[in-house]
Design a protein around this motif. Structure first.
Motif, PDB file in Angstrom:
ATOM      1  N   ALA A  20       0.834  -1.209   0.000  1.00 39.14           N
ATOM      2  CA  ALA A  20       0.000   0.000   0.000  1.00 39.14           C
ATOM      3  C   ALA A  20       0.870   1.261   0.000  1.00 39.14           C
ATOM      4  O   ALA A  20       0.673   2.165  -0.820  1.00 39.14           O
ATOM      5  CB  ALA A  20      -0.946  -0.014   1.196  1.00 39.14           C
ATOM      6  N   GLU A  45      10.138   3.321   6.195  1.00 39.52           N
ATOM      7  CA  GLU A  45       9.935   1.867   6.120  1.00 39.52           C
ATOM      8  C   GLU A  45      10.977   1.174   7.001  1.00 39.52           C
ATOM      9  O   GLU A  45      12.169   1.449   6.909  1.00 39.52           O
ATOM     10  CB  GLU A  45      10.018   1.387   4.671  1.00 39.52           C
ATOM     11  CG  GLU A  45      10.077  -0.116   4.488  1.00 39.52           C
ATOM     12  CD  GLU A  45       8.979  -0.915   5.197  1.00 39.52           C
ATOM     13  OE1 GLU A  45       7.792  -0.595   5.026  1.00 39.52           O
ATOM     14  OE2 GLU A  45       9.324  -1.874   5.942  1.00 39.52           O
ATOM     15  N   HIS A  53      11.759  -8.949   5.007  1.00 37.91           N
ATOM     16  CA  HIS A  53      10.692  -7.945   4.878  1.00 37.91           C
ATOM     17  C   HIS A  53       9.318  -8.588   5.092  1.00 37.91           C
ATOM     18  O   HIS A  53       8.918  -9.462   4.315  1.00 37.91           O
ATOM     19  CB  HIS A  53      10.748  -7.320   3.483  1.00 37.91           C
ATOM     20  CG  HIS A  53      10.041  -6.009   3.404  1.00 37.91           C
ATOM     21  ND1 HIS A  53       8.704  -5.884   3.697  1.00 37.91           N
ATOM     22  CD2 HIS A  53      10.472  -4.768   3.099  1.00 37.91           C
ATOM     23  CE1 HIS A  53       8.349  -4.618   3.553  1.00 37.91           C
ATOM     24  NE2 HIS A  53       9.401  -3.922   3.194  1.00 37.91           N
ATOM     25  N   ARG A  59       4.657 -14.952   0.102  1.00 34.10           N
ATOM     26  CA  ARG A  59       3.296 -15.027  -0.445  1.00 34.10           C
ATOM     27  C   ARG A  59       3.231 -14.721  -1.946  1.00 34.10           C
ATOM     28  O   ARG A  59       3.989 -13.895  -2.441  1.00 34.10           O
ATOM     29  CB  ARG A  59       2.469 -13.907   0.207  1.00 34.10           C
ATOM     30  CG  ARG A  59       1.418 -14.308   1.136  1.00 34.10           C
ATOM     31  CD  ARG A  59       0.861 -13.060   1.816  1.00 34.10           C
ATOM     32  NE  ARG A  59       1.837 -12.304   2.583  1.00 34.10           N
ATOM     33  CZ  ARG A  59       1.613 -11.094   3.097  1.00 34.10           C
ATOM     34  NH1 ARG A  59       0.464 -10.503   2.912  1.00 34.10           N
ATOM     35  NH2 ARG A  59       2.534 -10.478   3.807  1.00 34.10           N
ATOM     36  N   ALA A  62      -3.078 -12.602  -5.858  1.00 35.47           N
ATOM     37  CA  ALA A  62      -3.779 -12.383  -7.126  1.00 35.47           C
ATOM     38  C   ALA A  62      -4.191 -10.921  -7.201  1.00 35.47           C
ATOM     39  O   ALA A  62      -4.860 -10.413  -6.296  1.00 35.47           O
ATOM     40  CB  ALA A  62      -5.007 -13.280  -7.198  1.00 35.47           C
ATOM     41  N   ASN A 305      -3.782  -2.479   4.774  1.00 37.93           N
ATOM     42  CA  ASN A 305      -3.999  -3.313   5.954  1.00 37.93           C
ATOM     43  C   ASN A 305      -4.094  -2.508   7.254  1.00 37.93           C
ATOM     44  O   ASN A 305      -4.668  -2.976   8.225  1.00 37.93           O
ATOM     45  CB  ASN A 305      -2.875  -4.347   6.091  1.00 37.93           C
ATOM     46  CG  ASN A 305      -3.161  -5.602   5.287  1.00 37.93           C
ATOM     47  OD1 ASN A 305      -3.923  -5.561   4.330  1.00 37.93           O
ATOM     48  ND2 ASN A 305      -2.563  -6.713   5.652  1.00 37.93           N
ATOM     49  N   PHE A 318      -5.106  -6.692  -0.930  1.00 37.23           N
ATOM     50  CA  PHE A 318      -4.380  -5.632  -1.619  1.00 37.23           C
ATOM     51  C   PHE A 318      -5.285  -4.930  -2.623  1.00 37.23           C
ATOM     52  O   PHE A 318      -5.166  -3.721  -2.834  1.00 37.23           O
ATOM     53  CB  PHE A 318      -3.127  -6.171  -2.313  1.00 37.23           C
ATOM     54  CG  PHE A 318      -2.471  -5.125  -3.166  1.00 37.23           C
ATOM     55  CD1 PHE A 318      -1.976  -3.956  -2.596  1.00 37.23           C
ATOM     56  CD2 PHE A 318      -2.382  -5.266  -4.544  1.00 37.23           C
ATOM     57  CE1 PHE A 318      -1.402  -2.957  -3.377  1.00 37.23           C
ATOM     58  CE2 PHE A 318      -1.813  -4.272  -5.335  1.00 37.23           C
ATOM     59  CZ  PHE A 318      -1.309  -3.118  -4.747  1.00 37.23           C
TER      60      PHE A 318
HETATM   61  C1  LIG Z   1      -1.949 -15.778   2.846  1.00 37.63           C
HETATM   62  C2  LIG Z   1      -2.367 -14.480   2.221  1.00 37.63           C
HETATM   63  C3  LIG Z   1      -2.800 -14.433   0.896  1.00 37.63           C
HETATM   64  C4  LIG Z   1      -3.218 -13.238   0.332  1.00 37.63           C
HETATM   65  N1  LIG Z   1      -3.661 -13.218  -0.965  1.00 37.63           N
HETATM   66  C5  LIG Z   1      -4.102 -12.073  -1.501  1.00 37.63           C
HETATM   67  C6  LIG Z   1      -4.566 -12.014  -2.847  1.00 37.63           C
HETATM   68  O1  LIG Z   1      -4.598 -13.024  -3.551  1.00 37.63           O
HETATM   69  N2  LIG Z   1      -4.963 -10.812  -3.353  1.00 37.63           N
HETATM   70  C7  LIG Z   1      -4.940  -9.663  -2.600  1.00 37.63           C
HETATM   71  O2  LIG Z   1      -5.333  -8.596  -3.108  1.00 37.63           O
HETATM   72  N3  LIG Z   1      -4.514  -9.686  -1.325  1.00 37.63           N
HETATM   73  C8  LIG Z   1      -4.080 -10.845  -0.763  1.00 37.63           C
HETATM   74  N4  LIG Z   1      -3.606 -10.863   0.521  1.00 37.63           N
HETATM   75  C9  LIG Z   1      -3.552  -9.592   1.269  1.00 37.63           C
HETATM   76  C10 LIG Z   1      -2.327  -8.739   0.886  1.00 37.63           C
HETATM   77  O3  LIG Z   1      -1.153  -9.525   0.950  1.00 37.63           O
HETATM   78  C11 LIG Z   1      -2.225  -7.564   1.851  1.00 37.63           C
HETATM   79  O4  LIG Z   1      -3.472  -6.891   1.870  1.00 37.63           O
HETATM   80  C12 LIG Z   1      -1.149  -6.552   1.456  1.00 37.63           C
HETATM   81  O5  LIG Z   1       0.073  -7.184   1.164  1.00 37.63           O
HETATM   82  C13 LIG Z   1      -0.999  -5.564   2.622  1.00 37.63           C
HETATM   83  O6  LIG Z   1      -0.094  -4.540   2.286  1.00 37.63           O
HETATM   84  P1  LIG Z   1       0.051  -3.257   3.230  1.00 37.63           P
HETATM   85  O7  LIG Z   1       1.138  -2.449   2.605  1.00 37.63           O
HETATM   86  O8  LIG Z   1      -1.247  -2.608   3.482  1.00 37.63           O
HETATM   87  O9  LIG Z   1       0.520  -3.806   4.662  1.00 37.63           O
HETATM   88  P2  LIG Z   1       1.799  -4.638   5.124  1.00 37.63           P
HETATM   89  O10 LIG Z   1       2.221  -5.613   4.086  1.00 37.63           O
HETATM   90  O11 LIG Z   1       1.505  -5.158   6.475  1.00 37.63           O
HETATM   91  O12 LIG Z   1       2.965  -3.551   5.233  1.00 37.63           O
HETATM   92  C14 LIG Z   1       3.149  -2.706   6.330  1.00 37.63           C
HETATM   93  C15 LIG Z   1       4.549  -2.112   6.224  1.00 37.63           C
HETATM   94  O13 LIG Z   1       4.735  -1.148   7.277  1.00 37.63           O
HETATM   95  C16 LIG Z   1       6.035  -1.306   7.818  1.00 37.63           C
HETATM   96  N5  LIG Z   1       5.984  -0.805   9.202  1.00 37.63           N
HETATM   97  C17 LIG Z   1       5.224  -1.272  10.225  1.00 37.63           C
HETATM   98  N6  LIG Z   1       5.434  -0.549  11.335  1.00 37.63           N
HETATM   99  C18 LIG Z   1       6.338   0.407  11.001  1.00 37.63           C
HETATM  100  C19 LIG Z   1       6.968   1.475  11.724  1.00 37.63           C
HETATM  101  N7  LIG Z   1       6.710   1.721  13.020  1.00 37.63           N
HETATM  102  N8  LIG Z   1       7.845   2.271  11.079  1.00 37.63           N
HETATM  103  C20 LIG Z   1       8.128   2.043   9.737  1.00 37.63           C
HETATM  104  N9  LIG Z   1       7.575   1.049   9.015  1.00 37.63           N
HETATM  105  C21 LIG Z   1       6.691   0.261   9.640  1.00 37.63           C
HETATM  106  C22 LIG Z   1       6.315  -2.811   7.715  1.00 37.63           C
HETATM  107  O14 LIG Z   1       7.714  -3.077   7.714  1.00 37.63           O
HETATM  108  C23 LIG Z   1       5.658  -3.154   6.371  1.00 37.63           C
HETATM  109  O15 LIG Z   1       6.563  -3.025   5.313  1.00 37.63           O
HETATM  110  C24 LIG Z   1      -3.203 -12.047   1.111  1.00 37.63           C
HETATM  111  C25 LIG Z   1      -2.764 -12.102   2.437  1.00 37.63           C
HETATM  112  C26 LIG Z   1      -2.358 -13.298   2.993  1.00 37.63           C
HETATM  113  C27 LIG Z   1      -1.908 -13.326   4.434  1.00 37.63           C
END
Ligand SMILES: Cc1cc2nc3c(=O)[nH]c(=O)nc-3n(C[C@H](O)[C@H](O)[C@H](O)COP(=O)(O)OP(=O)(O)OC[C@H]3O[C@@H](n4cnc5c(N)ncnc54)[C@H](O)[C@@H]3O)c2cc1C
Length: 418
Positions: A20, A45, A53, A59, A62, A305, A318
């Motif tokens: 995100a 980050e 990471h 993972r 899709a 997330n 995602f």
């Molecule tokens: C098994 C599985 C299968 C999935 N399959 C799908 C799919 O098929 N299609 C789909 O759309 N979605 C899928 N998802 C969901 C998708 O993977 C997530 O929604 C997405 O990767 C989340 O991204 P994000 O950037 O919001 O959060 P996150 O990936 O949680 O990233 C948060 C980031 O913030 C950083 N961070 C945290 N705290 C701090 C801090 N204090 N200071 C600095 N940095 C910090 C972390 O290091 C991390 O890099 C799946 C999830 C799982 C578990």
């Protein structure tokens, strides 16, 4: 930090640079190209794009057709395209019951229903793009402390650096530190399930089919993957497995021998892709639904997330997070376009104003609410063995395949058009 002036001031600071946060930063950098006075953007980050990471782990996910379109519009997909394996067809079935249906790209006039990508590979590309973009990247660095002020948020990083943000964007995942620091609440539903995630090899090539099978213990999804070197191959038999189970079953299956695991998987899934021949490293994830009722605060918005963490049943996490990203960029763009054409006007532009924060909330409400409630319904409905529900969902799946026009709305949801 007390109230002393921060060493660097930014219009927008994004905490979290995974799917995100990185796509938002790159989308905003792209928007900056059209502005006479670009917005100053920083990303904090905690991890570099390597094996440790948490946002770019083993993972595969899709990415729906609609999301590919959005990533293209943001100028991000061209760099990721070579990593994608197309999903041409999806087969949905209910183990032990007669319900089954298919979604196919061709009758909908599409090349593919979506693309499967490995997050670890996507992470390396996005990280490189972030380093090349006109963005200040604090990495590896953690947000330690947050002080909301009237005109900005003051942030202290773990190395003592102090910065300020007119608009703070929390993209820091399910256990958002920003949310904790601002004492904001999130509602959590524990589905009493864990997911086992692993790459598997099958005896037959997948021919770009994805499978979703509802079993007594929970849903099981198989996504097509390409062969080595990122090249999609007609003959590839590599698939990414997400298998939701009761936590004790998942813990057990995470430990058993490869042969035992493959046998259990075969029993649950059947032989639609032939025999399962190999399994890679198995990783388990607890499955909860965490949502913020109002993903905003003074000069702060939550995306991805951090705003909502979904069950992976429908592969929407995602896809929904990206719609948060696009929604925020659209709101900022619209505010910039409404009478702020001169450099002088842009100098006074307040990207963290209450109007922008509330427009983001309004823009995202309906899509978030309906996606979250659809997924909750799916998880509860398809994890249940109560016979009227079983009968209902079997008839539902069958009807879908008998009445093609009904498939379109379902396909639209699956492909991220809604
Ligand atoms: C098994 C599985 C299968 C999935 N399959 C799908 C799919 O098929 N299609 C789909 O759309 N979605 C899928 N998802 C969901 C998708 O993977 C997530 O929604 C997405 O990767 C989340 O991204 P994000 O950037 O919001 O959060 P996150 O990936 O949680 O990233 C948060 C980031 O913030 C950083 N961070 C945290 N705290 C701090 C801090 N204090 N200071 C600095 N940095 C910090 C972390 O290091 C991390 O890099 C799946 C999830 C799982 C578990």
């Amino acid at each position: 930090m007390s109230g002393t002036s921060p060493s660097q001031e930014f219009d927008i600071v994004i905490v979290g640079g995974a799917m995100a946060g990185a796509t938002l930063a790159l989308g905003l950098a792209n928007l900056n190209h059209s502005l006479s006075k670009p917005l100053s953007i920083a990303v904090i980050e905690a991890h570099q794009a390597d094996d440790s990471h948490p946002g770019f782990d083993a993972r595969s996910i899709a990415i729906a057709h609609g999301s590919i379109f959005a990533l293209t519009q943001l100028g991000i997909w061209p760099a990721l395209k070579h990593l994608g394996t197309p999903i041409n067809d999806i087969h949905v079935s209910d183990r032990g019951h007669f319900g089954m249906t298919e979604l196919n790209a061709k009758p909908l006039g599409l090349d593919a229903l979506g693309q499967v990508v490995e997050l670890a590979k996507v992470g390396s590309v996005l990280f490189e793009e972030l380093q090349q973009a006109n963005i200040k990247l604090f990495c590896p660095a953690k947000l330690n402390q947050l002080l909301p002020k009237t005109d900005a948020h003051y942030l202290t990083l773990d190395d003592g650096t102090t910065i300020s943000a007119k608009l703070l964007v929390a993209a820091d995942g399910a256990n958002s530190v920003v949310r904790q620091q601002l004492n904001q609440t999130a509602e959590q539903i524990d589905f009493g399930q864990s997911a086992i995630v692993a790459n598997v090899e099958t005896a037959k090539p997948h021919h770009n089919w994805a499978y979703e099978r509802f079993t007594e213990t929970g849903p099981l999804a198989l996504l097509p993957m390409s062969h080595v070197n990122g090249q999609a191959s007609e003959a590839s038999a590599r698939m990414s497995l997400v298998w939701a189970l009761a936590p004790e079953q998942a813990a057990h299956l995470a430990q058993v021998s490869d042969a035992e695991f493959l046998q259990q998987l075969q029993n649950a899934f059947g032989y639609r892709v032939g025999q399962f021949t190999q399994v890679g490293k198995r990783v388990t994830y607890p499955l909860t639904l965490t949502t913020m009722p109002r993903p905003i605060y003074h000069r702060c918005v939550f995306v991805g997330n951090a705003a909502q963490t979904l069950h992976p049943i429908a592969g929407q996490g995602f896809n929904l997070g990206l719609r948060d990203v696009v929604g925020l960029i659209e709101v900022i763009k619209a505010a910039l376009q409404s009478g702020l054409s001169s450099v002088a006007e842009q100098s006074t532009f307040d990207v963290g104003s209450s109007a922008i924060v509330h427009q983001y909330l309004a823009a995202r409400q309906q899509d978030r609410d309906s996606t979250i409630s659809n997924i909750e319904f799916l998880v509860r409905g398809f994890s249940n063995q109560y016979w009227p529900l079983v009968a209902g969902r079997s008839v539902g799946l069958r009807l879908l395949s008998w009445l093609p026009p009904l498939k379109r709305p379902v396909a639209e949801i699956a492909m991220g058009w809604r």
